[in-house]
Design a protein around this motif. Sequence first.
Motif, PDB file in Angstrom:
ATOM      1  N   PRO A 195     -37.975 -17.643  71.771  1.00  0.00           N
ATOM      2  CA  PRO A 195     -37.778 -17.206  73.114  1.00  0.00           C
ATOM      3  C   PRO A 195     -36.315 -18.188  73.517  1.00  0.00           C
ATOM      4  O   PRO A 195     -35.933 -19.150  72.649  1.00  0.00           O
ATOM      5  CB  PRO A 195     -38.862 -18.275  73.900  1.00  0.00           C
ATOM      6  N   LEU A 196     -35.935 -17.554  74.321  1.00  0.00           N
ATOM      7  CA  LEU A 196     -34.367 -18.118  74.837  1.00  0.00           C
ATOM      8  C   LEU A 196     -34.256 -19.500  74.954  1.00  0.00           C
ATOM      9  O   LEU A 196     -33.351 -20.348  74.611  1.00  0.00           O
ATOM     10  CB  LEU A 196     -33.867 -17.459  76.012  1.00  0.00           C
ATOM     11  N   ALA A 197     -35.461 -20.033  76.032  1.00  0.00           N
ATOM     12  CA  ALA A 197     -35.223 -21.419  76.511  1.00  0.00           C
ATOM     13  C   ALA A 197     -35.457 -22.227  75.303  1.00  0.00           C
ATOM     14  O   ALA A 197     -34.838 -23.337  74.873  1.00  0.00           O
ATOM     15  CB  ALA A 197     -36.357 -21.555  77.629  1.00  0.00           C
ATOM     16  N   GLU A 198     -36.298 -21.756  74.193  1.00  0.00           N
ATOM     17  CA  GLU A 198     -36.579 -22.597  72.995  1.00  0.00           C
ATOM     18  C   GLU A 198     -35.500 -22.706  72.279  1.00  0.00           C
ATOM     19  O   GLU A 198     -35.155 -23.706  71.686  1.00  0.00           O
ATOM     20  CB  GLU A 198     -37.821 -21.727  72.376  1.00  0.00           C
ATOM     21  N   ARG A 199     -34.461 -21.905  72.222  1.00  0.00           N
ATOM     22  CA  ARG A 199     -33.406 -21.814  71.675  1.00  0.00           C
ATOM     23  C   ARG A 199     -32.356 -23.193  72.125  1.00  0.00           C
ATOM     24  O   ARG A 199     -31.932 -23.833  71.274  1.00  0.00           O
ATOM     25  CB  ARG A 199     -32.555 -20.540  71.788  1.00  0.00           C
ATOM     26  N   MET A 200     -32.266 -23.135  73.292  1.00  0.00           N
ATOM     27  CA  MET A 200     -31.456 -24.513  73.607  1.00  0.00           C
ATOM     28  C   MET A 200     -31.994 -25.708  73.719  1.00  0.00           C
ATOM     29  O   MET A 200     -31.599 -26.646  73.334  1.00  0.00           O
ATOM     30  CB  MET A 200     -30.897 -24.253  75.403  1.00  0.00           C
ATOM     31  N   THR A 201     -33.610 -25.727  73.618  1.00  0.00           N
ATOM     32  CA  THR A 201     -34.257 -26.690  73.707  1.00  0.00           C
ATOM     33  C   THR A 201     -34.010 -27.438  72.226  1.00  0.00           C
ATOM     34  O   THR A 201     -33.959 -28.698  72.056  1.00  0.00           O
ATOM     35  CB  THR A 201     -35.757 -26.474  74.126  1.00  0.00           C
ATOM     36  N   LEU A 202     -34.158 -26.535  71.351  1.00  0.00           N
ATOM     37  CA  LEU A 202     -33.937 -26.804  69.904  1.00  0.00           C
ATOM     38  C   LEU A 202     -32.685 -27.523  69.718  1.00  0.00           C
ATOM     39  O   LEU A 202     -32.590 -28.583  68.947  1.00  0.00           O
ATOM     40  CB  LEU A 202     -34.158 -25.690  68.913  1.00  0.00           C
ATOM     41  N   ALA A 203     -31.742 -26.920  70.157  1.00  0.00           N
ATOM     42  CA  ALA A 203     -30.171 -27.432  70.163  1.00  0.00           C
ATOM     43  C   ALA A 203     -30.139 -28.738  70.560  1.00  0.00           C
ATOM     44  O   ALA A 203     -29.608 -29.717  69.917  1.00  0.00           O
ATOM     45  CB  ALA A 203     -29.067 -26.721  70.740  1.00  0.00           C
ATOM     46  N   ARG A 204     -30.678 -28.990  71.927  1.00  0.00           N
ATOM     47  CA  ARG A 204     -30.797 -30.439  72.539  1.00  0.00           C
ATOM     48  C   ARG A 204     -31.542 -31.337  71.844  1.00  0.00           C
ATOM     49  O   ARG A 204     -31.220 -32.429  71.455  1.00  0.00           O
ATOM     50  CB  ARG A 204     -31.376 -30.404  74.073  1.00  0.00           C
ATOM     51  N   ALA A 205     -32.635 -31.073  71.313  1.00  0.00           N
ATOM     52  CA  ALA A 205     -33.685 -32.001  70.422  1.00  0.00           C
ATOM     53  C   ALA A 205     -32.814 -32.336  69.123  1.00  0.00           C
ATOM     54  O   ALA A 205     -33.155 -33.434  68.699  1.00  0.00           O
ATOM     55  CB  ALA A 205     -34.736 -31.204  70.482  1.00  0.00           C
ATOM     56  N   ALA A 206     -31.973 -31.402  68.822  1.00  0.00           N
ATOM     57  CA  ALA A 206     -31.370 -31.698  67.442  1.00  0.00           C
ATOM     58  C   ALA A 206     -30.311 -32.592  67.750  1.00  0.00           C
ATOM     59  O   ALA A 206     -29.553 -32.730  66.731  1.00  0.00           O
ATOM     60  CB  ALA A 206     -31.089 -30.629  66.813  1.00  0.00           C
ATOM     61  N   GLY A 207     -29.794 -32.825  68.850  1.00  0.00           N
ATOM     62  CA  GLY A 207     -28.460 -33.640  68.999  1.00  0.00           C
ATOM     63  C   GLY A 207     -27.309 -32.948  69.164  1.00  0.00           C
ATOM     64  O   GLY A 207     -26.293 -33.464  68.344  1.00  0.00           O
ATOM     65  N   ALA A 208     -27.243 -31.494  69.153  1.00  0.00           N
ATOM     66  CA  ALA A 208     -26.064 -30.586  69.083  1.00  0.00           C
ATOM     67  C   ALA A 208     -24.812 -31.180  69.631  1.00  0.00           C
ATOM     68  O   ALA A 208     -25.081 -31.763  71.019  1.00  0.00           O
ATOM     69  CB  ALA A 208     -26.414 -29.318  69.377  1.00  0.00           C
ATOM     70  N   ASP A 209     -23.841 -31.065  69.068  1.00  0.00           N
ATOM     71  CA  ASP A 209     -22.316 -31.281  69.962  1.00  0.00           C
ATOM     72  C   ASP A 209     -21.838 -30.026  70.287  1.00  0.00           C
ATOM     73  O   ASP A 209     -21.427 -29.978  71.278  1.00  0.00           O
ATOM     74  CB  ASP A 209     -21.474 -31.893  68.859  1.00  0.00           C
ATOM     75  N   VAL A 210     -22.293 -28.971  69.749  1.00  0.00           N
ATOM     76  CA  VAL A 210     -21.863 -27.605  70.369  1.00  0.00           C
ATOM     77  C   VAL A 210     -22.845 -26.465  70.091  1.00  0.00           C
ATOM     78  O   VAL A 210     -23.396 -26.579  68.903  1.00  0.00           O
ATOM     79  CB  VAL A 210     -20.499 -27.281  69.613  1.00  0.00           C
ATOM     80  N   PHE A 211     -22.823 -25.554  70.831  1.00  0.00           N
ATOM     81  CA  PHE A 211     -23.906 -24.422  70.599  1.00  0.00           C
ATOM     82  C   PHE A 211     -23.279 -23.121  70.689  1.00  0.00           C
ATOM     83  O   PHE A 211     -22.679 -22.845  71.705  1.00  0.00           O
ATOM     84  CB  PHE A 211     -25.288 -24.608  71.837  1.00  0.00           C
ATOM     85  N   LEU A 212     -23.576 -22.401  69.506  1.00  0.00           N
ATOM     86  CA  LEU A 212     -22.742 -21.187  69.696  1.00  0.00           C
ATOM     87  C   LEU A 212     -23.890 -19.753  69.332  1.00  0.00           C
ATOM     88  O   LEU A 212     -24.595 -19.895  68.661  1.00  0.00           O
ATOM     89  CB  LEU A 212     -21.744 -20.819  68.447  1.00  0.00           C
ATOM     90  N   SER A 213     -24.120 -19.002  70.387  1.00  0.00           N
ATOM     91  CA  SER A 213     -25.035 -18.171  70.359  1.00  0.00           C
ATOM     92  C   SER A 213     -24.279 -16.628  69.897  1.00  0.00           C
ATOM     93  O   SER A 213     -23.358 -16.458  70.325  1.00  0.00           O
ATOM     94  CB  SER A 213     -25.709 -17.795  71.792  1.00  0.00           C
ATOM     95  N   LEU A 214     -24.882 -16.003  69.040  1.00  0.00           N
ATOM     96  CA  LEU A 214     -24.295 -15.074  68.095  1.00  0.00           C
ATOM     97  C   LEU A 214     -24.976 -13.603  68.528  1.00  0.00           C
ATOM     98  O   LEU A 214     -26.060 -13.372  68.257  1.00  0.00           O
ATOM     99  CB  LEU A 214     -24.156 -15.279  66.872  1.00  0.00           C
TER     100      LEU A 214
END
Length: 402
Positions: A225-244
């Motif tokens: 799910p869309l919200a899950e994708r950004m939650t995963l990025a935040r939880a993983a401590g992402a510096d930057v997120f690129l959706s393709l």
Amino acid sequence: MSRQNFFRRALSASIFMCLAHVTWAETPGAGLARLAGEGAVISDTGGRVEMRVEMSQPVPWRVHTLDAPPRLIVDFSELIWDADPVIQTGSVVQVNSGAYRPGWSRAVVVLREPLAVDAAEMQVMADGSAVMSLQLLPTTAEAFREAAGIDPVEISRVIVAPPPPSGVLRVVLDPGHGGIDPGAEDGDLHEADLMLAFARELKEVLLRTGRFEVALTRDDDVFVPLAERMTLARAAGADVFLSLHADSLAEDDGVASGMTVYTLAETVTDAAALRLAERHAQNDILAGVDLAGVEDEISVVLMDLARRETMPRSDALAARIVAGFRSHELVVNSNPHRSGGFTVLKAAEVPSVLIELGFLSSKRDRALLMSDAWSNSAAEAVRDALMQWADEDYLMRQGLRR
Ligand SMILES: [Zn+2]
């Protein structure tokens, strides 16, 4: 098994799999924020009372006061209180801390006397950990009562860790769609498959530089799910997120060819952007994801606050990506940097962009998307853009801090 139950099971299984998949290519994954170092300490410091909370990584937070009895309320997004706060001052009666509601934790500091918040900040350390500190000054009961409950936004700040210049940037790549949601289709060609292949290629290209750690929101043909994708990025401590993505738009949009990069916008007037964002949200609904409650009231305040710092950084990244594509002589859209209301771009503290690499509805784009030479150049263009952006971003943020 009913059809609905089947979907529910398939969905929870795929979410579980994706969580298991989000691991950094080079180091073990970072988890949620926890107390670190000395933990939470409240002490007297030269006529003031200071509250310091050391934590493993920065998180959105806010502070406000409540009266009768006088209390200081400090909320953190996803901070695990695994130790009791230490009280080293006579001005505090007790502190209660712990989970407050899903995704949020709270410390309630019961004050012996009225204290006003004089300064509040969160500093990020070179090792990526963070320290929140509050400076409290004695005030009158009347002034305390008047200030209690007031919107705390003015005094809260969210500061996110910059990568050191020689440091490693954590990039989360988000191949659009997957599983029961194939994305745009053209015959046997599915956006979901194309984007997964491109994400894997981009990951290799980025890792070869030694400057990035890379994680994927999905590394398989599964639905996330869309919200899950950004939650995963935040939880993983992402510096930057690129959706393709490589979507399909009706020809009468007249603009649906070439690479376009999207950043988040509050209000969207661009018809093509609206249609794309709606289509993606629609895919979630079709897959049975309940979008209600994704952002509750308190998080909206915090997210807006954090986004104010993040949005210019996302815009700078988008500009770099457009420049990167141009310098690699790749086709870009006539209006290549647009904004849209995409759910995946709403991770407030992570600079995020959505790249439409091309449109499956365009014959020329379709041929390019399937070509190895093109996808290799596109991956290099994104790599160059990220490296340049990281350097500029670091310098800019150092400058802001002085
Ligand atoms: Zn898409």
